[in-house]
Scaffold this motif. Structure first.
Motif, PDB file in Angstrom:
ATOM      1  N   GLU A   5       0.668  16.903  31.581  1.00  0.00           N
ATOM      2  CA  GLU A   5       0.784  17.552  30.274  1.00  0.00           C
ATOM      3  C   GLU A   5       2.232  17.558  29.775  1.00  0.00           C
ATOM      4  O   GLU A   5       2.538  18.175  28.759  1.00  0.00           O
ATOM      5  CB  GLU A   5       0.274  18.991  30.366  1.00  0.00           C
ATOM      6  CG  GLU A   5      -1.213  19.096  30.700  1.00  0.00           C
ATOM      7  CD  GLU A   5      -1.707  20.530  30.750  1.00  0.00           C
ATOM      8  OE1 GLU A   5      -0.856  21.451  30.730  1.00  0.00           O
ATOM      9  OE2 GLU A   5      -2.931  20.736  30.814  1.00  0.00           O
ATOM     10  N   GLY A   6       3.119  16.884  30.496  1.00  0.00           N
ATOM     11  CA  GLY A   6       4.517  16.817  30.093  1.00  0.00           C
ATOM     12  C   GLY A   6       5.282  18.100  30.354  1.00  0.00           C
ATOM     13  O   GLY A   6       6.278  18.381  29.684  1.00  0.00           O
ATOM     14  N   LYS A   7       4.827  18.886  31.340  1.00  0.00           N
ATOM     15  CA  LYS A   7       5.457  20.172  31.633  1.00  0.00           C
ATOM     16  C   LYS A   7       5.991  20.186  33.067  1.00  0.00           C
ATOM     17  O   LYS A   7       5.452  19.544  33.957  1.00  0.00           O
ATOM     18  CB  LYS A   7       4.447  21.316  31.462  1.00  0.00           C
ATOM     19  CG  LYS A   7       3.841  21.416  30.068  1.00  0.00           C
ATOM     20  CD  LYS A   7       2.728  22.454  30.029  1.00  0.00           C
ATOM     21  CE  LYS A   7       2.071  22.504  28.652  1.00  0.00           C
ATOM     22  NZ  LYS A   7       0.937  23.476  28.620  1.00  0.00           N
ATOM     23  N   ASP A   8       7.060  20.945  33.268  1.00  0.00           N
ATOM     24  CA  ASP A   8       7.613  21.140  34.600  1.00  0.00           C
ATOM     25  C   ASP A   8       7.060  22.431  35.193  1.00  0.00           C
ATOM     26  O   ASP A   8       6.631  23.337  34.468  1.00  0.00           O
ATOM     27  CB  ASP A   8       9.141  21.238  34.551  1.00  0.00           C
ATOM     28  CG  ASP A   8       9.779  19.934  34.100  1.00  0.00           C
ATOM     29  OD1 ASP A   8       9.263  18.867  34.476  1.00  0.00           O
ATOM     30  OD2 ASP A   8      10.791  19.989  33.373  1.00  0.00           O
ATOM     31  N   VAL A   9       7.090  22.526  36.511  1.00  0.00           N
ATOM     32  CA  VAL A   9       6.669  23.751  37.163  1.00  0.00           C
ATOM     33  C   VAL A   9       7.455  23.923  38.457  1.00  0.00           C
ATOM     34  O   VAL A   9       7.710  22.961  39.179  1.00  0.00           O
ATOM     35  CB  VAL A   9       5.145  23.738  37.456  1.00  0.00           C
ATOM     36  CG1 VAL A   9       4.779  22.630  38.420  1.00  0.00           C
ATOM     37  CG2 VAL A   9       4.674  25.083  37.995  1.00  0.00           C
ATOM     38  N   THR A  10       7.887  25.143  38.698  1.00  0.00           N
ATOM     39  CA  THR A  10       8.564  25.502  39.935  1.00  0.00           C
ATOM     40  C   THR A  10       7.652  26.432  40.719  1.00  0.00           C
ATOM     41  O   THR A  10       7.146  27.416  40.179  1.00  0.00           O
ATOM     42  CB  THR A  10       9.903  26.208  39.660  1.00  0.00           C
ATOM     43  OG1 THR A  10      10.766  25.306  38.954  1.00  0.00           O
ATOM     44  CG2 THR A  10      10.577  26.643  40.961  1.00  0.00           C
ATOM     45  N   ILE A  11       7.421  26.112  41.995  1.00  0.00           N
ATOM     46  CA  ILE A  11       6.519  26.884  42.843  1.00  0.00           C
ATOM     47  C   ILE A  11       7.294  27.999  43.537  1.00  0.00           C
ATOM     48  O   ILE A  11       8.310  27.745  44.197  1.00  0.00           O
ATOM     49  CB  ILE A  11       5.844  26.000  43.901  1.00  0.00           C
ATOM     50  CG1 ILE A  11       5.171  24.785  43.248  1.00  0.00           C
ATOM     51  CG2 ILE A  11       4.854  26.818  44.725  1.00  0.00           C
ATOM     52  CD1 ILE A  11       4.064  25.121  42.300  1.00  0.00           C
ATOM     53  N   VAL A  12       6.814  29.232  43.377  1.00  0.00           N
ATOM     54  CA  VAL A  12       7.382  30.379  44.072  1.00  0.00           C
ATOM     55  C   VAL A  12       6.421  30.797  45.169  1.00  0.00           C
ATOM     56  O   VAL A  12       5.288  31.204  44.884  1.00  0.00           O
ATOM     57  CB  VAL A  12       7.623  31.562  43.111  1.00  0.00           C
ATOM     58  CG1 VAL A  12       8.167  32.761  43.869  1.00  0.00           C
ATOM     59  CG2 VAL A  12       8.568  31.152  41.990  1.00  0.00           C
ATOM     60  N   PRO A  13       6.815  30.672  46.446  1.00  0.00           N
ATOM     61  CA  PRO A  13       5.889  31.011  47.536  1.00  0.00           C
ATOM     62  C   PRO A  13       5.611  32.512  47.605  1.00  0.00           C
ATOM     63  O   PRO A  13       6.518  33.333  47.439  1.00  0.00           O
ATOM     64  CB  PRO A  13       6.631  30.548  48.799  1.00  0.00           C
ATOM     65  CG  PRO A  13       7.703  29.627  48.318  1.00  0.00           C
ATOM     66  CD  PRO A  13       8.076  30.120  46.950  1.00  0.00           C
ATOM     67  N   VAL A  14       4.348  32.862  47.816  1.00  0.00           N
ATOM     68  CA  VAL A  14       3.945  34.234  48.093  1.00  0.00           C
ATOM     69  C   VAL A  14       3.353  34.251  49.495  1.00  0.00           C
ATOM     70  O   VAL A  14       2.453  33.456  49.789  1.00  0.00           O
ATOM     71  CB  VAL A  14       2.882  34.727  47.078  1.00  0.00           C
ATOM     72  CG1 VAL A  14       2.424  36.140  47.434  1.00  0.00           C
ATOM     73  CG2 VAL A  14       3.433  34.686  45.673  1.00  0.00           C
ATOM     74  N   PRO A  15       3.865  35.085  50.408  1.00  0.00           N
ATOM     75  CA  PRO A  15       3.319  35.101  51.772  1.00  0.00           C
ATOM     76  C   PRO A  15       1.813  35.251  51.766  1.00  0.00           C
ATOM     77  O   PRO A  15       1.251  36.037  50.994  1.00  0.00           O
ATOM     78  CB  PRO A  15       4.013  36.316  52.408  1.00  0.00           C
ATOM     79  CG  PRO A  15       5.285  36.457  51.640  1.00  0.00           C
ATOM     80  CD  PRO A  15       4.953  36.054  50.226  1.00  0.00           C
TER      81      PRO A  15
END
Length: 305
Positions: free
Chosen positions: A225-235
């Motif tokens: 979709e032409g979008k960036d995403v940063t993954i934030v880990p949740v335990p």
């Protein structure tokens, strides 16, 4: 061959009905509600696999039955339904009706990890349903696919439901691994199962050409979709506590069972697509189906089998 596809109006069912009709079979899609948009050459029949009397006469008029009826493992079951009632009870009714109606072939759609002692209700019910099929007098075949993708599939929609572009949190950092298979690669295998006696009495685990983490899938979906995403880990422990807290809330689609499912990889050690003359490396990847150029330097690295 006259083939009844229970769950034939769903995502996989519609594609399978079209494939079978194109191969010259007489195909009927069984569902609880009438269907108006079935593929050309496919008939419709109403019936609920949870109610034996509503399906027994329809089942008896066929040479083969395919059981695709399933609740999603990705969401909590709708109010009033359980995995045991739909997967186990529905399979028991279809098998009983097929035996009573002298049906020859029975194809059961199961899932990777199906086991009566599995950690999730979905996989336990699928495992118990497999036992019913194996104990029957029918010429059965069981297929266990990894998650299935394609136009209208639930998997990519689920990914966008539980994530957001730019920054998103994922249980365990999204390390749960999947091996998605394209519906266009899956349904020809299912059709061949019904046509070739060599597949009777076999259980096949089939998957796509790549092993992708949930984080990989999230990145691919938004990249398309032409979008960036940063993954934030949740335990994972925190995620399980949170989902356990909202589990009883009807309008929240996730619960403890969904949290447990994220602790189980959805991959194969040996890809049984080879039993159908297919090379796993030649199957369509999720990125390709999403319209991403496989040679693009922007495509996320993935682990291949």
């Amino acid at each position: 061959m006259k083939i009844l596809v229970a769950g034939g109006t769903g995502f996989i069912g519609t594609n399978l009905c079209a494939e079978l009709a194109e191969r010259g079979h007489e195909v009927t899609a069984l569902s609880r509600s009438p269907a108006d948009d079935l593929p050309a050459g496919v008939d419709s029949a109403m019936g609920d696999v949870g109610a034996y009397d509503s399906i027994v006469e329809t089942v008896a008029d066929h040479d083969a039955v395919v059981n695709l009826v399933s609740l999603s493992p990705l969401y909590q079951p709708p109010r009033g339904k359980t995995h045991d009632a739909v997967h186990l009870g529905g399979t028991e009714n279809l098998v009983r009706a097929a035996e009573a109606g002298d049906v020859d072939r029975f194809l059961q759609m199961s899932g990777l990890g199906a086991d009566p002692n599995a950690t999730t209700a979905f996989l336990r019910a699928k495992g118990k349903a497999e036992e019913v099929v194996r104990d029957s007098s029918l010429e059965w075949t069981i297929v266990r696919p990894s998650v299935v993708f394609g136009e209208g599939a639930e998997f990519t929609n689920f990914t966008k439901t539980v994530t957001t572009p730019r920054v998103t949190a994922l249980p365990g950092g999204g390390e749960t691994r999947f091996q998605p298979i394209w519906v266009g690669d899956l349904v020809p295998l299912l059709a061949t199962v019904l046509e070739d006696d060599a597949h009777v009495g076999e259980t096949y685990e089939v998957a796509g050409p790549q092993v992708l983490s949930l984080a990989d899938v999230t990145e691919l979906v938004y990249e398309a979709e032409g979008k960036d995403v940063t993954i934030v880990p949740v335990p994972m422990a925190v995620s399980k506590l949170g989902l356990a807290a909202v589990g009883p809330v009807p309008f929240v689609p996730f619960g403890p069972d969904q949290a447990r499912s994220l602790e189980v990889d959805n991959t194969v050690s040996d890809n049984d697509v080879t039993a159908f003359g297919r090379d796993p490396a030649e199957l369509l990847t999720l990125g390709e189906q999403l319209g991403l150029d496989p040679s693009s330097a922007d495509e996320r690295p993935v682990q291949t089998t």
